[in-house]
Design a protein around this motif. Structure first.
Motif, PDB file in Angstrom:
ATOM      1  N   THR A 497     -17.659 -25.088  98.659  1.00 52.93           N
ATOM      2  CA  THR A 497     -18.734 -25.657  99.448  1.00 52.93           C
ATOM      3  C   THR A 497     -19.333 -24.768 100.132  1.00 52.93           C
ATOM      4  N   VAL A 498     -20.320 -25.132 100.889  1.00 52.34           N
ATOM      5  CA  VAL A 498     -21.212 -24.385 101.651  1.00 52.34           C
ATOM      6  C   VAL A 498     -21.089 -24.879 103.106  1.00 52.34           C
ATOM      7  N   THR A 499     -21.442 -23.678 103.916  1.00 51.58           N
ATOM      8  CA  THR A 499     -21.562 -24.211 105.418  1.00 51.58           C
ATOM      9  C   THR A 499     -23.002 -23.718 105.937  1.00 51.58           C
ATOM     10  N   SER A 500     -23.134 -24.112 107.331  1.00 48.13           N
ATOM     11  CA  SER A 500     -24.581 -23.862 107.703  1.00 48.13           C
ATOM     12  C   SER A 500     -24.775 -22.271 108.269  1.00 48.13           C
ATOM     13  N   GLY A 501     -23.557 -21.571 108.106  1.00 46.27           N
ATOM     14  CA  GLY A 501     -23.650 -20.073 108.524  1.00 46.27           C
ATOM     15  C   GLY A 501     -24.406 -19.271 107.828  1.00 46.27           C
ATOM     16  N   ALA A 502     -25.098 -19.656 106.767  1.00 44.19           N
ATOM     17  CA  ALA A 502     -26.066 -18.707 106.062  1.00 44.19           C
ATOM     18  C   ALA A 502     -27.481 -18.934 106.426  1.00 44.19           C
ATOM     19  N   SER A 503     -27.705 -19.897 107.488  1.00 42.46           N
ATOM     20  CA  SER A 503     -29.161 -20.246 107.672  1.00 42.46           C
ATOM     21  C   SER A 503     -30.149 -18.944 107.893  1.00 42.46           C
ATOM     22  N   ASN A 504     -29.551 -18.111 108.878  1.00 36.80           N
ATOM     23  CA  ASN A 504     -30.374 -16.764 108.970  1.00 36.80           C
ATOM     24  C   ASN A 504     -30.492 -15.968 107.777  1.00 36.80           C
ATOM     25  N   ASP A 505     -29.394 -15.850 107.031  1.00 30.82           N
ATOM     26  CA  ASP A 505     -29.622 -14.931 105.808  1.00 30.82           C
ATOM     27  C   ASP A 505     -30.661 -15.466 104.713  1.00 30.82           C
ATOM     28  N   ILE A 506     -30.667 -16.969 104.713  1.00 30.78           N
ATOM     29  CA  ILE A 506     -31.586 -17.654 103.754  1.00 30.78           C
ATOM     30  C   ILE A 506     -33.054 -17.377 104.264  1.00 30.78           C
ATOM     31  N   GLU A 507     -33.293 -17.554 105.563  1.00 30.39           N
ATOM     32  CA  GLU A 507     -34.437 -17.139 106.349  1.00 30.39           C
ATOM     33  C   GLU A 507     -35.050 -15.773 105.967  1.00 30.39           C
ATOM     34  N   GLN A 508     -34.186 -14.671 106.193  1.00 29.97           N
ATOM     35  CA  GLN A 508     -34.593 -13.395 106.055  1.00 29.97           C
ATOM     36  C   GLN A 508     -34.750 -12.942 104.563  1.00 29.97           C
ATOM     37  N   ALA A 509     -33.863 -13.757 103.472  1.00 28.79           N
ATOM     38  CA  ALA A 509     -33.898 -13.402 101.989  1.00 28.79           C
ATOM     39  C   ALA A 509     -35.455 -13.970 101.627  1.00 28.79           C
ATOM     40  N   THR A 510     -35.974 -15.183 102.279  1.00 26.43           N
ATOM     41  CA  THR A 510     -37.165 -15.860 101.733  1.00 26.43           C
ATOM     42  C   THR A 510     -38.334 -15.098 102.103  1.00 26.43           C
ATOM     43  N   LYS A 511     -38.300 -14.409 103.403  1.00 28.65           N
ATOM     44  CA  LYS A 511     -39.302 -13.577 103.905  1.00 28.65           C
ATOM     45  C   LYS A 511     -39.600 -12.486 103.154  1.00 28.65           C
ATOM     46  N   ILE A 512     -38.376 -11.888 102.541  1.00 31.83           N
ATOM     47  CA  ILE A 512     -38.569 -10.687 101.874  1.00 31.83           C
ATOM     48  C   ILE A 512     -39.004 -10.826 100.231  1.00 31.83           C
ATOM     49  N   ALA A 513     -38.587 -11.950  99.944  1.00 30.00           N
ATOM     50  CA  ALA A 513     -39.133 -12.635  98.568  1.00 30.00           C
ATOM     51  C   ALA A 513     -40.453 -12.818  98.430  1.00 30.00           C
ATOM     52  N   ARG A 514     -40.849 -13.445  99.651  1.00 35.63           N
ATOM     53  CA  ARG A 514     -42.425 -14.085  99.786  1.00 35.63           C
ATOM     54  C   ARG A 514     -43.175 -12.698  99.782  1.00 35.63           C
ATOM     55  N   ALA A 515     -42.897 -11.805 100.548  1.00 36.97           N
ATOM     56  CA  ALA A 515     -43.544 -10.517 100.739  1.00 36.97           C
ATOM     57  C   ALA A 515     -43.727  -9.879  99.384  1.00 36.97           C
ATOM     58  N   MET A 516     -42.764  -9.910  98.558  1.00 34.33           N
ATOM     59  CA  MET A 516     -42.788  -9.188  97.266  1.00 34.33           C
ATOM     60  C   MET A 516     -43.815  -9.792  96.462  1.00 34.33           C
ATOM     61  N   VAL A 517     -43.779 -11.180  96.570  1.00 34.71           N
ATOM     62  CA  VAL A 517     -44.966 -11.865  95.599  1.00 34.71           C
ATOM     63  C   VAL A 517     -46.377 -11.566  96.216  1.00 34.71           C
ATOM     64  N   THR A 518     -46.476 -11.944  97.481  1.00 39.88           N
ATOM     65  CA  THR A 518     -47.706 -12.188  98.090  1.00 39.88           C
ATOM     66  C   THR A 518     -48.317 -10.942  98.324  1.00 39.88           C
ATOM     67  N   ARG A 519     -47.583  -9.990  99.022  1.00 40.13           N
ATOM     68  CA  ARG A 519     -48.263  -8.721  99.504  1.00 40.13           C
ATOM     69  C   ARG A 519     -47.688  -7.323  98.871  1.00 40.13           C
ATOM     70  N   PHE A 520     -46.651  -7.163  98.343  1.00 40.00           N
ATOM     71  CA  PHE A 520     -46.145  -6.019  97.769  1.00 40.00           C
ATOM     72  C   PHE A 520     -46.514  -6.017  96.095  1.00 40.00           C
ATOM     73  N   GLY A 521     -46.884  -7.006  95.581  1.00 48.44           N
ATOM     74  CA  GLY A 521     -47.389  -6.983  94.110  1.00 48.44           C
ATOM     75  C   GLY A 521     -46.213  -6.591  93.494  1.00 48.44           C
ATOM     76  N   MET A 522     -44.962  -7.066  93.708  1.00 52.08           N
ATOM     77  CA  MET A 522     -43.810  -7.039  92.837  1.00 52.08           C
ATOM     78  C   MET A 522     -43.307  -8.214  91.950  1.00 52.08           C
ATOM     79  N   SER A 523     -44.541  -8.915  91.478  1.00 50.00           N
ATOM     80  CA  SER A 523     -44.204 -10.153  90.655  1.00 50.00           C
ATOM     81  C   SER A 523     -45.060  -9.863  89.480  1.00 50.00           C
ATOM     82  N   ASP A 524     -44.106 -10.221  88.380  1.00 44.82           N
ATOM     83  CA  ASP A 524     -45.137 -10.117  87.047  1.00 44.82           C
ATOM     84  C   ASP A 524     -46.238 -11.118  86.693  1.00 44.82           C
ATOM     85  N   GLU A 525     -45.801 -12.179  87.467  1.00 39.13           N
ATOM     86  CA  GLU A 525     -46.522 -13.523  87.394  1.00 39.13           C
ATOM     87  C   GLU A 525     -48.128 -13.101  87.935  1.00 39.13           C
TER      88      GLU A 525
END
Length: 607
Positions: A497-525
């Motif tokens: 099962t999953v809990t709400s304890g990963a809320s901050n982890d999800i937020e930080q991971a999403t920020k890095i993934a978004r920066a990779m795509v939109t600002r760092f040019g680390m996306s093949d697409e």
């Protein structure tokens, strides 16, 4: 809901209150103060005291008899009502008492008129003037109507500040850029001989807490010249034209005390680009800015007047303010690097008693991204902790704990957490640490704890890089996201099962993934296509997309693809090391806090 303020009371109200207070004082307080030593007795007591020789002196008035006793222990003076007693004079004469008849003095009608009408009227006028002045001070910030255009700048002299470049650590490049200004104020002749002009102004730019104001004071301290300090918000008032008047007065004072340094903190309060105001309007802030531009053009830098300003929003400043001839030099005051952080810690620790084993390099490595103000706070928190625990010196553990206090808050020692939740938190944190340890591009684990903190964290895993890094590779970014996914992955594997304890982890991971795509040019697409811009880089770095809605949808898909891939990788790492996951969790649950060395020791043991 709109707050309704009570209406202001008219001036007549205050006059009335004052009159009532004066009447009450005159009726009750003043008589009690001035007549506290006069005791009133009946006429019979007076005669008895006369007969027994206890009266020394008598004054007979129209309606009362005042008399002084021989023994003043009971009262210094007595009074009684006058009664028609023809034998009183004989009695007083027989008892050898000095007595006299008080003849009432005739008061001049003019004096009577002055005391009765003119004096109270003058007192009323004086009180009214005083009340008006107090009200004006509150409305105008002090000084009355003639001080509207007066500058509120604080003037420091060298003996009062005592701050030099030695007090500023971790900003070597900024100090070097400002050293030339100091040298000019000391030796202007050598610059004039070669035909060089000193910059009229220097703009200190950087995040909050990096020491911009301290640098400006250090320049004044090194130059040993007067230092005018004023915040940009102090120029802007509710009265139109007051900001411009204060700018004029500030520069007038500066010219009188030249050579000197004028420092305007948070200049973005008055220096914002004029196209951001009301269309076609000319508000108070724009008038203040126009006056500042005029004054900077009008003074001669050769007189030794240097303008320093600080801001953490340089992108909002008007272009006219930044052109050569005004703020000629832009001095970046960035967050300190590893060496800079260590130097700052040493400077702030000079006033603190330290144990011999304190290692500032370890603290500097654990505080990547911290500003000078953060580091000063860490030293102070460590000193407070040492006092709290009854020590006379700060030890290494105090400093390490203070880092955690600044990052995650204080320990919630009285927090009640069930054993089931504690077990979940333990698996969650070990999941982070285990995933980090099994990747080649992750920072080493420094500490793991399941003690809750006041910031809301129920536990955390601290990683500390061995060396300072200024660039992040694609592999490092993906490993960071995977590490963030480790906590949730452990919950899924163990508890299904999953809990709400990963809320901050999800937020930080999403920020890095978004920066990779939109600002760092680390996306093949999208390859090296810019998809968003960063606003306020020194104040959180909020970003906004600069693409169409169709492209924005594709961006979201690409981000989701990265997160899903990292999530699956984290699950696979934990599945492959399930035995160690159980063993480490059991150890953490027992100890509650373990070091990186303990973690790696157990992880490295053969089953």
């Amino acid at each position: 809901m709109k707050q309704i303020k009570p209406p202001k009371k008219p001036l007549v109200y205050y006059y009335g209150v004052t009159l009532v207070i004066i009447l009450l004082l005159n009726s009750f307080i003043f008589p009690a103060i001035f007549n506290h030593s006069v005791k009133e007795v009946d006429y019979g007591t007076f005669l008895t005291m006369v007969e027994k020789g206890k009266v020394k002196q008598v004054e007979i008035e129209d309606n009362t008899i005042m008399f002084k006793p021989v023994d003043t222990k009971e009262a210094k003076e007595f009074k009684t009502g006058k009664i028609d007693d023809p034998k009183l004079v004989d009695r007083l004469h027989k008892a050898n008492v000095k007595f006299t008849k008080v003849i009432p003095k005739e008061t001049s009608p003019l004096i009577n008129f002055i005391l009765t009408w003119i004096l109270p009227f003058l007192i009323f006028i004086a009180i009214g003037q005083w009340l008006m002045k107090k009200m004006q001070n509150k409305m105008m910030g002090g000084g009355g109507p003639m001080s509207f255009g007066k500058s509120k700048a604080k003037v420091y002299v060298e003996t009062e500040t005592g701050i030099t470049f030695k007090d500023v650590a971790g900003q070597d490049e900024a100090k070097e850029a400002l050293q030339e200004i100091v040298d000019f104020l000391h030796n202007p002749k050598k610059y004039k001989e070669i035909g060089a002009n000193i910059p009229k102004g220097a703009l200190l730019v950087g995040p909050p807490g990096t020491g911009k104001t301290l640098l400006a004071k250090a320049v004044a301290g090194e130059s040993k010249v007067p230092f005018f300090s004023m915040s940009g918000s102090e120029f802007v008032e509710m009265f139109v034209g007051m900001g411009a008047a204060r700018v004029r007065d500030l520069f007038k004072q500066a010219q009188e005390k030249a050579p000197c340094i004028v420092f305007i903190d948070e200049i973005d309060a008055i220096g914002k680009s004029r196209n951001s105001g009301i269309a076609g309007g000319n508000d108070e802030r724009e008038q203040t800015l126009n006056q500042l531009l005029t004054e900077m053009d009008g003074f001669d830098a050769d007189k030794g007047i240097v303008i320093l300003a600080a801001t953490n929003r340089p992108e909002t400043l008007d272009k006219a303010l930044l052109r050569p001839g005004r703020f000629d030099r832009r001095v970046p005051v960035e967050l300190p690097d590893l060496t800079g952080r260590e130097s700052i810690l040493i400077v702030h620790a000079t006033k603190v008693k330290l144990a011999d084993d304190v290692n500032f390099n370890v603290i500097a490595r654990a505080t990547s991204g911290a500003s000078g103000a953060d580091l000063a706070n860490i030293i102070n928190e460590a000193a407070l902790r040492a006092v709290r625990l009854g020590r006379s010196k700060v030890v290494q553990n105090d400093l390490e704990e203070s880092v955690e206090v600044v990052i995650a808050g204080y320990q919630r020692k009285n927090a009640v957490i069930s054993m089931k939740d504690k077990l979940t938190i333990s698996y969650h944190e070990i999941g982070h640490a285990l995933v980090a340890a099994k990747q080649s591009h992750s920072a080493p684990v420094h500490k793991i704890t399941i003690i809750p903190r006041t910031s809301g964290a129920l536990g955390y895993t601290m990683q500390v890089d061995e060396h300072e890094t200024v660039l992040m590779t694609k592999e490092q970014a993906l490993d960071k996201i995977t590490t963030y996914m480790g906590g949730r992955a452990a919950e899924e594997i163990i508890f299904k099962t999953v809990t709400s304890g990963a809320s901050n982890d999800i937020e930080q991971a999403t920020k890095i993934a978004r920066a990779m795509v939109t600002r760092f040019g680390m996306s093949d697409e999208f390859d090296m296509m810019a998809l968003e811009t960063v606003n306020n880089p020194y104040l959180g770095g909020d970003s906004s997309l600069i693409v169409s809605a169709e492209t924005a949808s594709k961006v979201d898909s690409e981000i989701l693809k990265i997160i899903k891939s990292c999530h699956q990788k984290a699950i696979q790492i934990l599945e492959d090391n399930k035995d160690k996951l159980h063993e480490l969790t059991k150890y953490l649950l027992e100890k509650e806090t373990i070091s990186g060395e303990e973690f790696m020791s157990i992880l490295g043991k053969q089953a």
